[in-house]
Design a protein around this motif. Sequence first.
Motif, mmCIF file in Angstrom:
data_model
loop_
_atom_site.group_PDB
_atom_site.id
_atom_site.type_symbol
_atom_site.label_atom_id
_atom_site.label_comp_id
_atom_site.label_asym_id
_atom_site.label_seq_id
_atom_site.Cartn_x
_atom_site.Cartn_y
_atom_site.Cartn_z
ATOM 1 N N LEU A 177 0.798 -1.223 0.000
ATOM 2 C CA LEU A 177 0.000 0.000 0.000
ATOM 3 C C LEU A 177 0.839 1.286 0.000
ATOM 4 O O LEU A 177 0.549 2.203 -0.786
ATOM 5 C CB LEU A 177 -0.957 -0.001 1.197
ATOM 6 C CG LEU A 177 -1.893 1.217 1.286
ATOM 7 C CD1 LEU A 177 -2.814 1.290 0.066
ATOM 8 C CD2 LEU A 177 -2.721 1.167 2.577
ATOM 9 N N PRO A 178 1.893 1.399 0.845
ATOM 10 C CA PRO A 178 2.683 2.641 0.795
ATOM 11 C C PRO A 178 3.271 2.929 -0.578
ATOM 12 O O PRO A 178 3.271 4.085 -1.035
ATOM 13 C CB PRO A 178 3.785 2.395 1.838
ATOM 14 C CG PRO A 178 3.176 1.434 2.809
ATOM 15 C CD PRO A 178 2.329 0.534 1.950
ATOM 16 N N PHE A 179 3.767 1.902 -1.254
ATOM 17 C CA PHE A 179 4.369 2.117 -2.567
ATOM 18 C C PHE A 179 3.309 2.390 -3.632
ATOM 19 O O PHE A 179 3.554 3.134 -4.585
ATOM 20 C CB PHE A 179 5.230 0.913 -2.951
ATOM 21 C CG PHE A 179 6.492 0.821 -2.160
ATOM 22 C CD1 PHE A 179 7.612 1.562 -2.518
ATOM 23 C CD2 PHE A 179 6.570 0.022 -1.037
ATOM 24 C CE1 PHE A 179 8.777 1.498 -1.775
ATOM 25 C CE2 PHE A 179 7.737 -0.053 -0.283
ATOM 26 C CZ PHE A 179 8.842 0.691 -0.658
ATOM 27 N N LEU A 180 2.126 1.815 -3.445
ATOM 28 C CA LEU A 180 1.044 2.080 -4.393
ATOM 29 C C LEU A 180 0.615 3.540 -4.312
ATOM 30 O O LEU A 180 0.476 4.223 -5.343
ATOM 31 C CB LEU A 180 -0.141 1.164 -4.083
ATOM 32 C CG LEU A 180 -1.268 1.140 -5.109
ATOM 33 C CD1 LEU A 180 -0.759 0.661 -6.466
ATOM 34 C CD2 LEU A 180 -2.408 0.255 -4.622
ATOM 35 N N MET A 233 -1.153 5.712 7.644
ATOM 36 C CA MET A 233 -0.287 6.883 7.834
ATOM 37 C C MET A 233 1.065 6.692 7.163
ATOM 38 O O MET A 233 1.613 7.635 6.578
ATOM 39 C CB MET A 233 -0.112 7.171 9.326
ATOM 40 C CG MET A 233 -1.332 7.785 9.975
ATOM 41 S SD MET A 233 -0.998 8.361 11.647
ATOM 42 C CE MET A 233 -2.565 9.116 12.054
ATOM 43 N N LEU A 234 1.617 5.489 7.244
ATOM 44 C CA LEU A 234 2.875 5.212 6.550
ATOM 45 C C LEU A 234 2.702 5.377 5.047
ATOM 46 O O LEU A 234 3.567 5.942 4.364
ATOM 47 C CB LEU A 234 3.349 3.796 6.869
ATOM 48 C CG LEU A 234 3.960 3.567 8.257
ATOM 49 C CD1 LEU A 234 4.148 2.076 8.501
ATOM 50 C CD2 LEU A 234 5.294 4.287 8.397
ATOM 51 N N ALA A 235 1.573 4.876 4.522
ATOM 52 C CA ALA A 235 1.321 4.970 3.086
ATOM 53 C C ALA A 235 1.188 6.428 2.648
ATOM 54 O O ALA A 235 1.780 6.852 1.641
ATOM 55 C CB ALA A 235 0.066 4.186 2.720
ATOM 56 N N GLY A 259 2.377 8.922 4.283
ATOM 57 C CA GLY A 259 3.680 9.539 4.531
ATOM 58 C C GLY A 259 4.632 9.362 3.371
ATOM 59 O O GLY A 259 5.326 10.309 2.964
ATOM 60 N N LEU A 260 4.676 8.150 2.799
ATOM 61 C CA LEU A 260 5.536 7.931 1.643
ATOM 62 C C LEU A 260 5.002 8.657 0.416
ATOM 63 O O LEU A 260 5.776 9.189 -0.392
ATOM 64 C CB LEU A 260 5.677 6.428 1.353
ATOM 65 C CG LEU A 260 6.622 6.057 0.218
ATOM 66 C CD1 LEU A 260 8.033 6.599 0.453
ATOM 67 C CD2 LEU A 260 6.674 4.544 0.014
ATOM 68 N N ALA A 261 3.672 8.709 0.270
ATOM 69 C CA ALA A 261 3.077 9.397 -0.886
ATOM 70 C C ALA A 261 3.416 10.885 -0.878
ATOM 71 O O ALA A 261 3.803 11.452 -1.902
ATOM 72 C CB ALA A 261 1.567 9.195 -0.883
ATOM 73 N N THR A 262 3.260 11.541 0.283
ATOM 74 C CA THR A 262 3.565 12.974 0.353
ATOM 75 C C THR A 262 5.072 13.211 0.280
ATOM 76 O O THR A 262 5.518 14.234 -0.250
ATOM 77 C CB THR A 262 2.992 13.583 1.645
ATOM 78 O OG1 THR A 262 3.413 12.811 2.774
ATOM 79 C CG2 THR A 262 1.475 13.603 1.607
ATOM 80 N N MET A 263 5.862 12.291 0.783
ATOM 81 C CA MET A 263 7.318 12.383 0.667
ATOM 82 C C MET A 263 7.742 12.300 -0.794
ATOM 83 O O MET A 263 8.623 13.032 -1.255
ATOM 84 C CB MET A 263 7.957 11.234 1.458
ATOM 85 C CG MET A 263 9.454 11.302 1.653
ATOM 86 S SD MET A 263 10.095 9.766 2.396
ATOM 87 C CE MET A 263 9.044 9.564 3.830
ATOM 88 N N ASP A 264 7.076 11.424 -1.536
ATOM 89 C CA ASP A 264 7.514 11.126 -2.898
ATOM 90 C C ASP A 264 7.084 12.140 -3.941
ATOM 91 O O ASP A 264 7.481 12.014 -5.110
ATOM 92 C CB ASP A 264 7.037 9.725 -3.301
ATOM 93 C CG ASP A 264 8.152 8.692 -3.198
ATOM 94 O OD1 ASP A 264 9.297 9.078 -2.911
ATOM 95 O OD2 ASP A 264 7.877 7.500 -3.418
ATOM 96 N N VAL A 265 6.300 13.138 -3.570
ATOM 97 C CA VAL A 265 6.088 14.229 -4.539
ATOM 98 C C VAL A 265 7.416 14.930 -4.822
ATOM 99 O O VAL A 265 7.574 15.603 -5.847
ATOM 100 C CB VAL A 265 5.047 15.254 -4.030
ATOM 101 C CG1 VAL A 265 3.693 14.597 -3.815
ATOM 102 C CG2 VAL A 265 5.516 15.960 -2.755
ATOM 103 N N THR A 266 8.376 14.744 -3.902
ATOM 104 C CA THR A 266 9.693 15.366 -4.036
ATOM 105 C C THR A 266 10.530 14.723 -5.136
ATOM 106 O O THR A 266 11.345 15.404 -5.776
ATOM 107 C CB THR A 266 10.453 15.255 -2.694
ATOM 108 O OG1 THR A 266 9.691 15.902 -1.672
ATOM 109 C CG2 THR A 266 11.834 15.876 -2.771
ATOM 110 N N ALA A 267 10.370 13.425 -5.378
ATOM 111 C CA ALA A 267 11.288 12.690 -6.256
ATOM 112 C C ALA A 267 11.377 13.267 -7.671
ATOM 113 O O ALA A 267 12.469 13.655 -8.108
ATOM 114 C CB ALA A 267 10.913 11.212 -6.285
ATOM 115 N N PRO A 268 10.274 13.328 -8.425
ATOM 116 C CA PRO A 268 10.407 13.824 -9.806
ATOM 117 C C PRO A 268 10.840 15.275 -9.871
ATOM 118 O O PRO A 268 11.560 15.681 -10.793
ATOM 119 C CB PRO A 268 9.003 13.635 -10.384
ATOM 120 C CG PRO A 268 8.098 13.625 -9.209
ATOM 121 C CD PRO A 268 8.883 12.981 -8.107
ATOM 122 N N VAL A 269 10.420 16.071 -8.884
ATOM 123 C CA VAL A 269 10.781 17.489 -8.889
ATOM 124 C C VAL A 269 12.277 17.666 -8.639
ATOM 125 O O VAL A 269 12.934 18.510 -9.267
ATOM 126 C CB VAL A 269 9.950 18.251 -7.835
ATOM 127 C CG1 VAL A 269 10.293 19.733 -7.857
ATOM 128 C CG2 VAL A 269 8.463 18.056 -8.084
#
Length: 407
Positions: A257-260, A316-318, A320-330
Amino acid sequence: MRTKNFVLILLSSLSVLTFLDRNAISIAGHRITEELHLSESQFGWILTAFTLSYGLLEIPMGLWGDRSGEKRIITRIVATWSLLTALTGLATGFVSLFATRFIFGAGEAGAYPNTAIAIRKWFPLQERAKAQAFVWMASRLGGALAPLLIVPLQMQFGWRVTFFVLGGVGLAWVLVWHRLYPSESPLQDNTDQQQYVAPENDAPRWTVHLKDRNFWFLLVMYYCYACGVFFFISWLPKYLQAGRMIAEKDLSYSAALPFLLAAGGCLLGGWLSDHLVSRIGLNWGRKLVPVVGLSLSALLMLGCVAVDSNVAAVIMLALGLATMDVTAPVSWAIAIELAGKASGAVTGAMNTAGLLGGTIASLGVGYLISWTGSYDVPLIILAIQLLIGAFFASQLKVSTPRALDKT
């Protein structure tokens, strides 16, 4: 246009494969530590072996791609790491497993810097964050697929077979890439087609960026971001099983789920950043996304510590990773824009900083658990680091190579 989209499909499939292979070791971690009689700190060193060698070779492999072309380098990278993935299944103890994972990391080094080179050649500035978003979304889909594929496979055939299968898949991908990836792109050495030209034609040598504080702010931001991401890549299955007492049969969905959701976060981050660039300009259009995303992620990680419910913790972990990962492509779009024709070297430097964070996080989490007996302490420390990353993101002044002082 069709060729450009096909290139993006190839790069995205590569990204799926990288995270299938990376996450396999953590998903099999519980079985591996039991069979090979490894402690938590020893398993931390196994995870660190990959990030250490991967980080050491990121800049050299990025430079090699700048000079020799991404097609040749990616072919060598994927062939090498696929062989080492298969060899992981033959490990008999700590030393052999550490050595295999160390060489595996060296083999995979340069995959994303050379992907960045391909994106610079095939996509104009205004489309690069979206292109990076698809690549990083694919990586998270690979992370989501990993437990869904690996858990039933290892329950049926054992953990060693999973690495043999993944190695074979990687070698098959190499054949497709080598045969079908185009050798020339519309952007490559073609300044007449103005619809494809980005403002980078007189980009400086990459060493000029060492004098630019934005380069260092970017590295610190990415370091903090990667510390958080590598908790999920390296320790999430162990955290869920040992820290939250979730049974292996339930691990597939809890770890997926977090990675999805992170796949959606990557896609949203790239799309939103490109949209903001067109509305409020390059500087804030790029940096606003990681500032907000990393801050929200820190709060969600702390929320995970505060709740007793496993369902709430996984959600919350899922998120957390989703909001963290908006950073990656940018982050990768910013690095390409700062670097221009030195994209391989500068993105390699940024990813090296991230892998330093990943190395420290992978190793540090193991020692923190061994010393404190708590799986919550690492989450608190990672949340603080994410807030630090948000601060450095806010200090960035994003520009293209022409804005750099070339003296």
